[in-house]
Design an enzyme around this catalytic site. Structure first.
Site, PDB file in Angstrom:
ATOM      1  N   ASP A   8       0.857  -1.180   0.000  1.00  0.00           N
ATOM      2  CA  ASP A   8       0.000   0.000   0.000  1.00  0.00           C
ATOM      3  C   ASP A   8       0.893   1.230   0.000  1.00  0.00           C
ATOM      4  OD1 ASP A   8      -3.168   0.405   0.513  1.00  0.00           O
ATOM      5  OD2 ASP A   8      -2.052   2.109   1.294  1.00  0.00           O
ATOM      6  N   HIS A  53     -12.093  -0.407  -9.527  1.00  0.00           N
ATOM      7  CA  HIS A  53     -13.291   0.438  -9.672  1.00  0.00           C
ATOM      8  C   HIS A  53     -13.040   1.871  -9.225  1.00  0.00           C
ATOM      9  CE1 HIS A  53     -15.436   0.097  -5.462  1.00  0.00           C
ATOM     10  NE2 HIS A  53     -14.159   0.370  -5.336  1.00  0.00           N
TER      11      HIS A  53
END
EC number: 2.1.1.-
Length: 420
Positions: free
Chosen positions: A285, A325
């Site tokens: 991350d 998305h």
């Protein structure tokens, strides 16, 4: 924008879609759903909070019947209402959103006992006007004039996670959506790309994307967003380990790289679900510190920007949950290319955990999530055809070999491999 094909005409109404036929189908769906609820010892649907907040049947017939009830009810309402009035009410729905935000900001739900009522005199005069809007939408109920009680919906506000999710939507997304039309006009009504201004940029007067903004300019907003994401039901943590046989990755080296995996909550859940599989998880991350977590489901934490070259080569799986998305197609192509170049063509796969919209009858929530993504990030929810097009446009010899769908929602895992 494309031209209209003059040869196209609407199909003639059929008996199947006639007004009375819709009512018959609705009654049949309600009967099927009621039988499934009874068979699973679940209570019938009700607004009252003493019933379960979520009435979810397990059998496929019940799931389909529930979907039909909602769809048919909306269709009957749309067909019955005066069209001018329907459009007018639809165009005013933002007032419901603002009223709900006021109720959350004032914490009105805390003043109403779960098993009792509160009188209007005990609430501010302003709150009374807000409550009229919310009772009309069955968020609260009015037992008698001026006396309000909880429904199953409002009782959810007593749970912190639901409140955080709604606060995020009614603030960050609501403000962004209010400027999305301006952003699209500014971009010439083209599909958003990574560099184009989004509704978010115009609403918050920033050149930074949402992720950069909440990390540097407004960490308090970022903390609320992180809490809100724990309340999202689509692709919930409990569903993910059951959607894909992660233990089968042991034969391909056992290593899962959870790309954009936050604090490792998904990776830990997978390891907990398959405790003796020999799986290892590395969580990447952009906002974590390199190191390892403690406990039996320990994972390694690596700082990494997924738009840069993937440093871990030949992993069994590169797992992306709710990543694609959030981004427009051109950004997703970059992520796919960087990942594909790290893959081993015999044992690696990309696992994309996201929604796959139904081509014929997508869920209303999914359609609204799509606009949600566009307003905040320039992202989108995709149908299977759109996923295939995205994977193909990335090149790198990638192909979708399997799509594993949840029977309860439009959540899915796409298994993407290198062609041999």
């Amino acid at each position: 924008m494309g031209s209209i094909d003059d040869s196209f005409s609407l199909p003639a109404p059929s008996d199947e879609h006639g007004f009375e036929a819709l009512g018959t189908q609705l009654v049949e769906a309600m009967s099927t759903y009621a039988k499934c609820l009874k068979a699973e010892n679940l209570p019938p649907p009700s607004l009252y909070p003493m019933f379960s907040a979520s009435t979810s049947v397990a059998c496929p017939e019940g799931i389909e019947a529930k979907r039909k009830i909602v769809e048919l009810s909306q269709l009957i309402c749309a067909a019955t209402m005066d069209p001018e009035l329907n459009l007018l009410i639809s165009s005013l729905q933002f007032h419901f959103c603002s009223s709900l935000k006021v109720a959350i900001d004032l914490r009105i739900y805390e003043y109403i006992p779960v098993d009792g009522t509160v009188s209007l005199s005990q609430l501010a005069e302003l709150a009374g006007r807000i409550m009229r809007v919310l009772t009309n939408k069955h968020v609260f109920m009015q037992i008698q004039p001026g006396h309000y009680a909880h429904t199953r919906m409002s009782s959810l506000l007593l749970k912190t996670k639901a409140k955080d999710l709604l606060s995020h939507r009614l603030d960050d997304v609501f403000r962004s959506a209010s400027r999305e039309a301006d952003a699209l006009a500014q971009a010439g009504y083209r599909e958003p790309d990574r560099r184009a201004a989004k509704g978010f940029n115009l609403a918050f007067n920033t050149d930074k994307n949402f992720w950069e903004y909440i990390a540097t300019d407004d960490p308090k907003r970022g903390a609320r967003f992180a809490r809100a994401m724990h309340a999202v039901n689509i692709n919930s943590l409990d569903v993910i380990p059951r959607l894909y046989p992660f233990d089968s990755l042991a034969t391909d080296g056992s290593l899962i790289v959870d790309v954009g995996g936050g604090q490792g909550q998904v990776a830990k859940r997978i390891l907990e679900y398959y405790p003796n599989s020999g799986l290892r998880c590395i969580v990447q991350d952009g906002y974590v510190t390199n190191g390892s977590t403690a406990g039996p489901a320990a994972v390694e934490m690596h700082r990494h920007d997924f738009f840069e070259a993937q440093p871990i080569k030949g992993a069994a799986a590169y797992f992306f949950r709710h990543i694609f998305h959030d981004w427009p197609d051109n950004a997703c192509v970059t992520i796919l290319k960087q990942t594909a170049r790290a893959m081993d063509k015999h044992r690696s796969r990309i696992l994309i955990c996201d929604q796959v919209l139904d081509d014929n009858s997508p869920a209303e929530a999914s359609l609204l999530y799509d606009i949600d993504m566009m307003s905040l990030f320039g992202g989108k929810e995709r149908s299977l055809a759109e996923w295939k097009s995205l994977i193909y446009s990335a090149g790198e010899n990638l192909e979708i070999v399997n799509v594993l769908r949840s029977p309860e929602s439009e959540a899915a895992i796409l298994d993407v491999r290198l062609k041999l």
